[in-house]
Enzyme design. Structure first.
Site, PDB file in Angstrom:
ATOM      1  CB  SER A 256      96.028 102.769  49.586  1.00  0.00           C
ATOM      2  OG  SER A 256      94.830 103.136  48.983  1.00  0.00           O
ATOM      3  CE  LYS A 257      90.873 104.577  55.521  1.00  0.00           C
ATOM      4  NZ  LYS A 257      90.152 105.672  56.091  1.00  0.00           N
ATOM      5  NE  ARG A 258      92.392 106.494  47.613  1.00  0.00           N
ATOM      6  CZ  ARG A 258      92.148 107.064  48.803  1.00  0.00           C
ATOM      7  NH1 ARG A 258      90.939 107.129  49.280  1.00  0.00           N
ATOM      8  NH2 ARG A 258      93.127 107.539  49.530  1.00  0.00           N
TER       9      ARG A 258
END
Ligand code: GLU
Length: 495
Positions: A256-258
């Site tokens: 995930s980018k988070r």
């Protein structure tokens, strides 16, 4: 392979901080350019104004430079194919959109967002494939003239073929074929006059003479649309290389980018500036990320930057998803830290310690560097290990200071005896310190562990620290003796 005609680009949209997934894409482009002697171009795809993040670009430039992946053309360095910000090229995209309309390959669509929403809803209800129904494709010139006279807003759409197939070759994946019936009359220019990703991307890749497109696998579904556009514009398409998806450490989902965080797990880093702050080395990040989707052989894991440049090729890029392992990165980082010279390590540690608000001085850090090198997984591990050396007075509570087996009096005596003996030493070096202190333990009734435990606690406020005698030598006589006396004093006061 040496081919100065190789031109690759990294083309991020400035919608957030530079993260691991984008970094891998940037790295492969950079490595491929270095390997071939070609050019690495940085292009900013900033046409979606609504998603613009103000810190994205400074963060990107800083991070790329920190990693050492310098771009040959692009923002801040220029080049003869600019401008390199798509927002500065808006006029160009409009010209090409007009040209396509003139050639009968694109058309203006006046459908309102409300009509499109109703259409989507109807398609959903009827369980039909979603997509534009091409109503405006067949407008008469009179209708168009009337809409224009009414001042209706329009978008420009590509007139896509409705029958047949579109195909292309991906260097890693071979031939990919899609039915044209699956493709839409995609929007090229939005009603605000800005291009869509597809139009701007294709025009720029062509005008910037990009030879190879290396980007994440998630862009694969866009390629057939790009093929149609290249055809409509009569341009050849650059070689297509779609890099494997990066999976999270569990190997189950996409990275995930988070934040990466599973139940009960510590928060994982994901942005490059976070790795930088935590004290990962750019060399280790480069080596590690190179292996997320590429391998030289089945076993080699450590590569210098020069070796990566020498060996990196597309033949060894995998097409199956690659899992990201934080453990492997940590391990690799500790290997890289151990390989640093003391001066180099000290310089890097100095920055980390100062960022943690410690008033660290280079000489002292340099002396500690060899003592803690083996224990560092990331540079910021040093904060916990040697912060004591940069604070003047630290309050250690009597409870942690007093060794059970020695009691308050015994501990105090130990501290004062040691302080006396060290004060009297003719030369305050590691060997002399060790000899003296071992002599004192021997003459006492206490165990080495307790005796030195008290000294360590008095000096550092920690149960675990760099080696005791070396630490004393680095702190110097005055500081050492003072710390021991202060601790003894603290015990007096506690009584
Ligand atoms: N602007 C796109 C992105 O944000 C570029 C995709 C591509 O490389 O074509 O990743």
């Amino acid at each position: 392979m040496t081919n100065a005609n190789v031109r690759v680009r990294f083309a991020p949209s400035p919608t957030g901080y530079f993260h691991l997934g984008s970094a891998r894409t940037a790295l492969y482009n950079w490595l491929f350019a270095q390997h071939t002697g070609g050019s690495f171009i940085l292009r900013i795809e900033d046409t979606d104004r609504t998603r613009h993040h103000p810190e994205a670009l400074p963060d990107l430039f800083d991070s790329l430079r920190w990693l050492g992946w310098f771009w040959d053309e692009g923002p801040e360095v220029g080049g003869s194919y600019g401008p390199y910000y798509q927002s500065d090229r808006a006029e160009l995209y409009r010209q090409y959109a007009d040209q396509l309309i003139q050639a009968g390959k694109a058309y203006r669509c006046y459908c309102t967002p409300e009509r499109l929403a109703a259409l989507r809803e109807e398609q959903r209800r009827e369980r039909q494939k979603p997509g534009y129904d091409r109503r405006c494709r067949h407008l008469t010139s009179a209708q168009i003239a009337q809409f224009e006279a009414e001042g209706l807003r329009s978008v420009v759409r590509l007139m896509a073929p409705t029958e047949g197939q579109t195909s292309f070759e991906d260097v890693l994946r071979g031939r990919i074929v899609v039915e044209n019936a699956e493709l839409d009359d995609m929007v090229l220019l939005k009603s605000d006059g800005y291009p869509t990703y597809h139009l701007a991307n294709v025009i720029d890749d062509h005008l910037m003479e990009i030879s190879h497109i290396l980007r994440g696998e998630e862009w694969l579904p866009s390629v057939p649309k790009h093929v149609l556009l290249y055809n409509a514009l009569g341009w050849p398409m650059p070689a297509q290389v779609h890099l494997p998806t990066i999976l999270d450490p569990s190997g189950k989902g996409k990275l995930s980018k988070r934040k990466q965080k599973g139940p009960g797990e510590a928060e994982r880093l994901t942005f490059i500036h976070e790795f930088r702050q935590a004290g990962y080395l750019p060399e280790a990040m480069t080596n590690f990320l190179a292996l997320v989707g590429w391998a030289y052989d089945a076993e080699t894991e450590l590569f210098t930057r020069d070796e990566l440049i020498r060996y990196f090729d597309l033949d060894h890029v995998s097409k199956s998803p690659a899992a990201f392992s934080y453990e492997k990165l940590d391990h690799m980082n500790s290997v890289y830290i151990r390989s640093l010279g003391d001066n180099d390590l000290a310089n890097r540690l100095l920055q980390v310690l100062r960022r943690a608000d410690l008033d660290a001085d280079y000489q002292r850090v340099l002396q500690f560097a060899p003592l803690i090198k083996e224990r560092l997984r990331i540079l910021s591990d040093a904060i916990d290990l040697i912060d004591f050396a940069f604070v003047d007075v630290h309050t250690i509570d009597a409870e942690t200071l007093v060794q059970k087996a020695m009691g308050v009096d015994g501990t105090r005596q130990t501290l004062t005896d040691s302080a006396e003996a060290l004060q009297a030493l003719p030369s305050f070096d590691e060997e002399a310190i060790e000899e003296t202190l071992r002599g004192l333990v021997g003459a006492s009734e206490y165990k080495i562990r307790d005796y030195f435990g008290a000294l360590r606690m008095a000096l550092t406020g920690k149960r675990v620290s760099p080696p005791l005698f070396e630490t004393m030598a680095v702190l110097g006589r005055q500081d050492t003796v003072q710390r021991l006396r202060r601790a003894a004093q603290a015990l007096n006061e506690a009584e």
